[in-house]
Design an enzyme around this catalytic site. Structure first.
Site, PDB file in Angstrom:
ATOM      1  N   HIS A 293     -52.121 -47.022  10.688  1.00  0.00           N
ATOM      2  CA  HIS A 293     -51.593 -48.524  10.839  1.00  0.00           C
ATOM      3  C   HIS A 293     -52.585 -49.336  11.919  1.00  0.00           C
ATOM      4  O   HIS A 293     -52.299 -48.727  13.151  1.00  0.00           O
ATOM      5  CB  HIS A 293     -50.311 -48.862  11.006  1.00  0.00           C
ATOM      6  CG  HIS A 293     -49.513 -48.543   9.424  1.00  0.00           C
ATOM      7  ND1 HIS A 293     -49.998 -48.198   8.506  1.00  0.00           N
ATOM      8  CD2 HIS A 293     -48.207 -48.910   9.340  1.00  0.00           C
ATOM      9  CE1 HIS A 293     -49.137 -48.193   7.386  1.00  0.00           C
ATOM     10  NE2 HIS A 293     -48.053 -48.397   7.986  1.00  0.00           N
TER      11      HIS A 293
ATOM     12  N   CYS B  29     -42.534 -48.035  10.464  1.00  0.00           N
ATOM     13  CA  CYS B  29     -43.722 -47.232  10.598  1.00  0.00           C
ATOM     14  C   CYS B  29     -44.720 -48.108  11.420  1.00  0.00           C
ATOM     15  O   CYS B  29     -45.755 -47.584  12.298  1.00  0.00           O
ATOM     16  CB  CYS B  29     -44.623 -46.894   9.383  1.00  0.00           C
ATOM     17  SG  CYS B  29     -44.812 -48.043   8.062  1.00  0.00           S
TER      18      CYS B  29
END
Lengths: 370, 370, 370, 370
Positions: free
Chosen positions: C248, C155
Site C-alpha cells: 500500500h 492494513c
C-alpha cells in the site's frame, strides 16, 4: 429486402440480460434498425427489479434508456417478444432454451449447451449460412412448432473459423495448431480474480480446448439435409488467459490441402468477401477478415474494435517450418465472439424468414414496454 | 572437488554490467562461493563512474556492497579478472567478446552473436555438457591462447530445451510446435513501453522465432570431435510479449520417435536428474525440471522463482490430438534464461578445468578492488 | 530473555487459516523460532479436510510441510494450542474471538471487529506497546479468565502510523491528509475482479477511510490505566485501489506542533529505533522506518518487501505548501499490515508474559498434530 | 454564428504532429467542422517523409486519410496554414512557438514553456475565456503583428480547475489538497517503461507538482487589462503515475470561503453550464462537469471518455474532516488535458475573431495538400 423494410419489425428478448454478454446485447439492441428490445429475463436474484436496478453495468456510457425501466422477468417462457437471445449461464441454459423453443420462441443462443446437438445449427453466417436449413428438421425431431434453437460458437472459436474459412475455400485444409491468449472479459463478471490476472498468465481455461477442437469441425462441415458432416480436421488447441480486457489473440499454424504461396494465402484472406445477402445485414461487414500489415499486429488493446468488433484481424502471415502457414489472429470476444455473433445470427434468421413477427403492432409494443 | 576447495578461487568480470542481465549477474556473484566479482565494464557512457553511480538498479534490495564501489571500465581487454561474463548489447558484443578471448580471457556469454558459430559451444550443462570439448578446437581455429568463448541460449530456448532433453533421451524426438508468452524483462530496460504492454499482447519479438527454431538443433545435437551435428528436429515457433514482469511461458506440442503414454512422459520429466558432477555445481539443481500438478499451473508470477529461478516448471502434460504430447512450461528468463545460465556455464567450465586462476593471490585481489 | 529460551515454547492456532492473511500466518509460523503451528480452523466449508486439501494456496513455494496435514477444525473454542491468531472474515470474527477469549485463549486478531473496543488494545509494538497494560482491565471487565483479545490495525493504517510515530515523538502532530493507493491483495481472494482492476483505479474501498480516520487516534493516544485517550488528531483520508499485487502506497501531508526543518524531519525518521526489548523479538526490525533516497521511490513492486515486509519505506520528504511536510510511504499490506503485524503482537505478548504455554509437552504436541 | 458558417474556414497546422498529443490533434481535426488540417511539422528526424511514413500511430483505427499523404515539414515558420497547434517537446517548443508567432501565426500551444508568461493567456474556455483579452497586449509587448501565443494547462491541471470553477464561483475557494493518479499516456511514447509501470505505482512525475501548484492560480485569477492577478489559493499537490492507459484520477480536498452543505456543492457541480457562445463551439459540452453517482466512480478505464473525453467526471462528493469538501475527479489527459483542450481554445479564438483565414481559397487548399 431493404433494411428500411425491417424497421423495428421484431421484438427481441434477452435471457441472461444482466451478465457480461447480456449487457453487450442490450447495448447493441439499443440502436438496432430491425430489432427492438422488449423483454429482459435473468436468474431469480434479479427478477422483479428494473433492469437498471438489477444490473452492475460494465460498459462505457450509461445503460440505454430503452432498457433501464424494463422489469427483469424470470425464465418462464412467456416473455413479450418475438424471439429471444440467450446469454444464460450454462448451468441453466440447456433446459431454459428448450422450454422457450418448445413454447414457440426462436432462441438465438450464445451458450455452449446445444452447440453440438445433431439437429441444432452452430452458425457463423459468413461461414456456414446454409446450416439454417437444419431448423425444420430440428423442429420436426423435437416436436417444436414455430420455435427452434440456433447457436453461435465459443468466443475463441469464432474468430479462428472466420479466418480459416477463406483458406478452406481456396486451398482446402487438413489440420491446424492454435494457441490462444484470451481476454478476461471472456470469463464473465466477477470472473478472473485480479490476484490471478495481474502480471500473470493462466495456462488453463476449463473446457475451452475441447470446444476449440470440436466446434470448427461442425462449422466448417456440411449439412446434408439430414445431418451435419464433420470437416474432418486435425486440431490441437492450447488455451491461456492473459491480462487483457477485451480481444482474444490466437497463434495458428495450418496445413493446407493444396500448395499455396504465402502471398496467395494473404490474398485469399484479404479478398474474402461476403455475399450481397449477408452484406445487407446490419451487423455484417463486407470484408469480415482484415489483414493488418504491421509486423507487430494485431494487438488486442489496439485492434479488437476493428470493424465495430466484428472483424477478425490477421497479421504476420508467413511460412510455417512444420505445416504450411503461420499467422496471428485477433477477434473481439464479446462482439464477434458472443453478442455480435448472436445478433448477426438473428439478422440472418430474420432475412431468411425464420423469425415471424407475432401479433404485436407498434402501438402495442409501446404499451407493453412502457 | 568440493565447493570449499574452490572458495573464491576465480576472479570474475562482467561486461555490460549495468544492464538487466548484468545486474542479475552482479547480484548472483555477490554471494557466490567460487567466483569473486573484481571488474565491471560497460559502454562508454558509464565508464569512469562507480558501479553505484552508473547503474539504475532494478532488483529488489540494494546494490551488493562488493559492487557499489567498483569503477566501471570500458571494453578494453585489460580487466583485472580471470574470466568475463558478457551481457553486452548485441551491437557491440560480437567484436568485444572476440577481443577478450584473443587476449586470454575465457568469455562466458549471454549474447546471441557467437551462439551459432561452428566452433563455439552453445551450452546448457544439464543438456550438452560434452560440447565444452569443442573449446580446444575453437582455440586452435582462431589462434586463441588461453581464451575462448562459450555461450548460453536465448532466454526462451533455455527452458524449452531443458524440458525437451529428458523426452529426447527417453523417447527420441521428431518435431515440435512452441508458442511463447514472454515477460517484458526479456527486452531489457527501458525495453517495452508501457503504452504497448499494458492490457495488451504484442505478437512479435524481433529475431526470436528464428533463434528458437535454430538453437535447439545445436543444443540437442552432438559434438563429434570436429563439428556440431544438428539434432534434425522440425521446429515451428510463434513468439509473443505479454504484460508479465519475469518468466517466459511456453505452450508446446511434441512428436516423439517412440510411442509413450502420458504417464511415461510425465515420469520421464519428473525423474530427470543430473549427474553427480553437475549436482555439485553451486547454481545447479539435482532436478532442474519440476512437474507441477495444479491444473492451471505453471503461472509466471507464482512459479517463475521455483528452484531459485533455475528450474523449468512443467504442467498440463496431456495428449496432443495432432502430435503426441502437449504441455506448458515456464522458466525465469533472467535466471535460467540468462544470468543464471551463464553462471552455471562458468561453474561447469571451472569444474572441468577450463578456467585458470591467474597470478592473483587473495591479498592481491583485495588490493585490486579496494 | 533470549530467543533460544523461547524455542517452540508456544503452540499457536490460526482461525481463518485458509484465507489470504491466514496463509501468510501459516507460512510465517512454519519457521518461527518461538511458535509452533498446531491447529488451524476455518469456516464450515473447509472443516474436516486437511489444510492442503482445503486451501487454494496463493504464496510462492509449496504449503509448509508442518501445515499440510493439519485437519481444519471449525470455530469451536477447543483447539489444541496455547493461543490463536484470528484472520477470520469480519462477518464471523466478532463473536468467534469473544468465545475463544472467554474459553481461555489469548486471541491475537487482525480483524476489525474489536479494534475500537474501549478495553481492547489496538497494538503496534513499535508505537504503543504500553497499551498491553489494558489487558487485565479487559479481562476483569469481561469476566475473562486467562483469555483476552489484542488487535492490530487496518492494513493501510499500520504503515501510516509507524511513520507518524517518530514525527509525533519529535515534533508533536496536529493533523494530516492521506491518500492511499492500495494493492488488490488487501481485498482477499477472489477479492477484486480483474475486469475492475486491469488498467484501472477504483477510488473507493468500503469502510477504509473511516478506519484510517479513527484508528490512528487510538494508536497514537494513551492508555491511562482505565481507558484509552485519543490523540486528538485531525485526519482526512481518501482510499483507492490500484492494480498492484502487494504493498500500500500513501501520500501524506502533515502539520506538526513544533517547527521543524525538512532535514530534521528526515533525520527523525531515519534515526527511529526501537527498544532493546522490541529489537529482540524475532519479527522486529531495529529500524522499522526506512528512508529511501531515490526521487521516485518507494514503489510497491520494488520496495514492498523491504525488511522482510515489516518496514515502512518513506520517500520524497519535502515541504508542504499548506501544512508542514509532505512524504510518500509504502508498507506491505499482508505483512506489516496484517500477518506480520499480528505475529509481532504475539511476540510482544510472549515476551511480556501474557502467553502461558499450557499443559503440552513436546511429545504431546507431536501426537496432537500427527 | 452557426457551425455551418465556419465550415472548413481555417487551415490548421500541427507542430509536433507525430507525437502522442499531435496524433490526437490530427485525428480530432480529421472530421472537424471548422478546421482543415493542411500542414504537419515535426523534429528533423521526420521531415521529408509523408505523415504515414513518419508516424508510429497509437490510436484506434487507421491514420485519417486526409493526413496520410501530408509531407512532414521542419519547424520553419512558413507552413501553409492560418494558425498552428503546438504539441512540441518542451525542449524545442519555447523558441519555435515564438518564431511562429513572430511570423504571423496564431499559436495554440499545449506546451508548458509559455504558460506562465505574464502576457500569454493560460486558457480553459469554460473557466477564463476573458483572458483572451490579453492577446493584444502580448502582441504589443512583443512586437508581434497578427501572430500570438495561447496555451492550455498541464493535463492534470485541466480537469482539476474545471471542477474547481463552479465551486469558486458559487462559494469562493481558499485552499486545496490534490493527489493525482496519472495515466502513462501522459508521459508520451515510449514514455514510461513497462518494467516500471506493470503492477506498480511511481510516486513521482518530474515538474508536475510545481505545475499543479502554480497554474490554477493563473487560471482562476483575473486579467485586469494589464496583467494577470493570481487567485491566491493555497495548493498542495502529490503526483503519481499508475498503470492506466488514459485518464488522470485526482483526490481533492477543498476549503471554501463560504459555508456550503454537501448537497449545495454537488448541486453547484451538477448545474454548471457554459454560456451560449461556448456551447456553440464544436468541441464544447453544455455541461462539462459530470457528477457520477456510483459510490466507486469515476474510474479511468470506464469513465475517461465521458463527453467524448471533454468532461471532467466527479464522484464521491462528501465532507472532509479537515477542510470542507472531499471529492474524486477524472479527466482524459490527452483530450480534455491536451489535444481537446487546444482544439477548444482554437475554436474560442475563431469564434472571437482572433483567427484570420489567410489568402487561401478552397481550390488552393486542395492543391496545396495534394
Amino acid at each position: 429486402m431493404s433494411a428500411r423494410a425491417h424497421t423495428k419489425q421484431w421484438r427481441a428478448g434477452v435471457l441472461g440480460a444482466t451478465g457480461m454478454v447480456g449487457q453487450r446485447l442490450v447495448k447493441l439492441l439499443s440502436d438496432h434498425p430491425w430489432f427492438e428490445l422488449t423483454a429482459v429475463a435473468a436468474s431469480e436474484r434479479s427478477t422483479g427489479k428494473t433492469y437498471a436496478e438489477a444490473t452492475r453495468w460494465h460498459l462505457e456510457g450509461p445503460i440505454p434508456e430503452r432498457a433501464r425501466g424494463l422489469v427483469v422477468k424470470d425464465l418462464d417462457p412467456s416473455l413479450d417478444c418475438d424471439f429471444v437471445f440467450s446469454a444464460l449461464d450454462s448451468s441453466v441454459a440447456g433446459e431454459a432454451e428448450e422450454q422457450f423453443a418448445r413454447n414457440g420462441y426462436p432462441v438465438v443462443s450464445n451458450c455452449k449447451n446445444h452447440r453440438m446437438d445433431p439437429d441444432v445449427p452452430l452458425l457463423i453466417p459468413e461461414v456456414n449460412s446454409s446450416h439454417v436449413n437444419s431448423i425444420p428438421v430440428q423442429q420436426k425431431n423435437r416436436g417444436y412448432d414455430s420455435g427452434f434453437i440456433v447457436t453461435n460458437p465459443n468466443c475463441s472459436t469464432a474468430g479462428l473459423v472466420l479466418v480459416l474459412k477463406p483458406l478452406a475455400d481456396a486451398f482446402g485444409m487438413e489440420k491446424l495448431f492454435v494457441v490462444t491468449m484470451q481476454a478476461v472479459s471472456g470469463a464473465g463478471y466477477p470472473g478472473v480474480p485480479s490476484l490471478d490476472a495481474l502480471g500473470n498468465v493462466i495456462p488453463y481455461i476449463g473446457g475451452e480446448e475441447e470446444k476449440m477442437e470440436a466446434e470448427p469441425q461442425k462449422l466448417l462441415g456440411k449439412w446434408d439435409g439430414h445431418r451435419f458432416i464433420d470437416a474432418g480436421l486435425g486440431i490441437s488447441a492450447h488455451c491461456n488467459r492473459v491480462p487483457v480486457v477485451d480481444g482474444h489473440l490466437e497463434c495458428v499454424s495450418v496445413r493446407l490441402k493444396k500448395t499455396a504461396t504465402i502471398s496467395e494465402v494473404r490474398e485469399a484472406l484479404r479478398t474474402f468477401e461476403v455475399s450481397e445477402e449477408l452484406a445487407s445485414l446490419p451487423t455484417a461487414l463486407k470484408h469480415p477478415v482484415v489483414v493488418h500489415d504491421g509486423e507487430d499486429r494485431p494487438q488486442p488493446r489496439k485492434d479488437a474494435n476493428t470493424g465495430h468488433g466484428m472483424a477478425a484481424v490477421v497479421g504476420r502471415v508467413r511460412e510455417c517450418p512444420l505445416l504450411d502457414v503461420k499467422l496471428t489472429l485477433l477477434s473481439h470476444n464479446l462482439l464477434r465472439g458472443a453478442a455480435g455473433a448472436a445478433l448477426l445470427n438473428a439478422e440472418l434468421l430474420a432475412a431468411r424468414g425464420f423469425l415471424k413477427s407475432r401479433k404485436a403492432e407498434p402501438s402495442e409494443v409501446e404499451q407493453a414496454t412502457r
